[in-house]
Design an enzyme around this catalytic site. Sequence first.
Site, short mmCIF file in Angstrom:
data_model
loop_
_atom_site.label_atom_id
_atom_site.label_comp_id
_atom_site.label_asym_id
_atom_site.label_seq_id
_atom_site.Cartn_x
_atom_site.Cartn_y
_atom_site.Cartn_z
N GLU A 53 -7.10 4.63 7.77
CA GLU A 53 -6.80 6.03 7.44
C GLU A 53 -7.98 6.66 6.70
O GLU A 53 -8.23 7.87 6.85
CB GLU A 53 -5.49 6.11 6.62
CG GLU A 53 -4.29 5.85 7.51
CD GLU A 53 -3.03 5.42 6.76
OE1 GLU A 53 -3.02 5.44 5.52
OE2 GLU A 53 -2.06 5.05 7.44
N LYS B 193 0.01 4.20 -0.27
CA LYS B 193 -0.69 5.38 0.31
C LYS B 193 -0.50 6.58 -0.61
O LYS B 193 -0.49 6.41 -1.83
CB LYS B 193 -0.19 5.61 1.74
CG LYS B 193 -0.30 4.33 2.58
CD LYS B 193 -0.13 4.53 4.04
CE LYS B 193 -0.28 3.19 4.77
NZ LYS B 193 -0.19 3.30 6.21
N SER C 282 3.39 -1.65 10.61
CA SER C 282 4.82 -1.62 10.92
C SER C 282 5.52 -2.94 10.62
O SER C 282 6.42 -3.37 11.35
CB SER C 282 5.05 -1.21 12.38
OG SER C 282 4.60 0.11 12.60
N ASN D 206 0.87 -1.18 0.00
CA ASN D 206 0.00 0.00 0.00
C ASN D 206 0.91 1.23 0.00
O ASN D 206 1.49 1.56 1.02
CB ASN D 206 -0.91 -0.03 1.24
CG ASN D 206 -1.78 1.20 1.33
OD1 ASN D 206 -1.81 2.03 0.41
ND2 ASN D 206 -2.51 1.33 2.44
N HIS E 262 -9.75 0.87 4.91
CA HIS E 262 -8.49 1.20 5.59
C HIS E 262 -8.75 2.20 6.70
O HIS E 262 -9.55 3.14 6.53
CB HIS E 262 -7.47 1.75 4.59
CG HIS E 262 -6.08 1.76 5.15
ND1 HIS E 262 -5.66 2.70 6.07
CD2 HIS E 262 -5.02 0.93 4.95
CE1 HIS E 262 -4.40 2.43 6.40
NE2 HIS E 262 -4.00 1.36 5.75
N GLY F 33 2.24 2.63 10.92
CA GLY F 33 3.17 3.74 10.77
C GLY F 33 3.83 4.18 12.07
O GLY F 33 4.47 5.23 12.12
N GLU G 19 -5.31 -4.91 10.63
CA GLU G 19 -4.35 -3.82 10.82
C GLU G 19 -4.71 -3.04 12.09
O GLU G 19 -5.56 -2.13 12.04
CB GLU G 19 -4.41 -2.85 9.63
CG GLU G 19 -3.98 -3.44 8.32
CD GLU G 19 -3.42 -2.39 7.36
OE1 GLU G 19 -2.34 -2.62 6.81
OE2 GLU G 19 -4.06 -1.33 7.19
P1 13P Z 1 2.90 0.69 7.72
O1 13P Z 1 3.47 -0.58 7.16
O2 13P Z 1 3.59 1.92 7.21
O3 13P Z 1 2.77 0.65 9.21
O4 13P Z 1 1.40 0.81 7.14
C1 13P Z 1 0.56 -0.28 7.26
C2 13P Z 1 -0.66 -0.01 6.46
O5 13P Z 1 -1.44 0.85 6.79
C3 13P Z 1 -0.85 -0.79 5.24
O6 13P Z 1 -2.14 -0.61 4.73
#
Ligand code: 13P
Length: 247
Positions: A90, A6, A205, A4, A88, A166, A160
Amino acid sequence: MAANWKMNTLPGGAGALVEEYGDEMLCGNPELVVCPPFTHLAALGLTLGAAGCLGAQNCSEHLSGAFTSEISAAMLRDLGCRYVILGHSECRLRNPMESLRIPEKIAQALAHGLTPIYCCGEDLPIRQSGAELDFIARQLADDLPPELKLNSHKLVIAYEPVWAIGTGKHASPEMAQQMHVFIRSRLKDMMGIEAERTRILYGGSVQADNAAGFASQTDIDGVLVGGASLKPADFRAIFGAFAAKGQ
Ligand code: 13P
């Protein structure tokens, strides 16, 4: 394995990043899905689309019409996408209505031949209060539409935990395994035997130095990787950990 990206990278640099992943990853086992920003899909559609490993980061719950700025599942499929990330955290955090739209989004994805990578996960206060299993059971019950009963083999679930995304504070492999077993048992109750075949990914992470721990767990079928997927050497190491799992 899903990457991903992002809201990172520019369209002009997308092809180079994928090339740095290397042919082994693009044609390999485990399967790889790359989910770049919408603006990169057309450019990557010719290569990744043909290989069946292109995904988007969201789609509309509507078929088509007067929905300014939205992108439909049919449009994604036309660009060569086979997967779409839905739910997701976010997106859920930025838009309070997002969670309510997830059943229709999943239904749109399935209707247009896209496999949803459906994300669920608890935040830190819920984890600290010990209510994470109840929370995830509720999320699954609220978000997964009845259509899935017939298509559950086409669903990918990504657990997740919000507190791990993150932050560098990943769940322990045992903690993730426990949640994946729970998710699979809920899916079995909701959909029957098909749930055995549903792939459940861990995200939050995941790094080159912790991937092997996740790969060692029976019910962690793969990972959804954010930041480390932008670093080809790290992502190759994560891929290697899961390739070893498949042998
Ligand atoms: P990170 O691997 O940066 O923690 O992000 C995970 C994520 O949100 C994948 O969709």
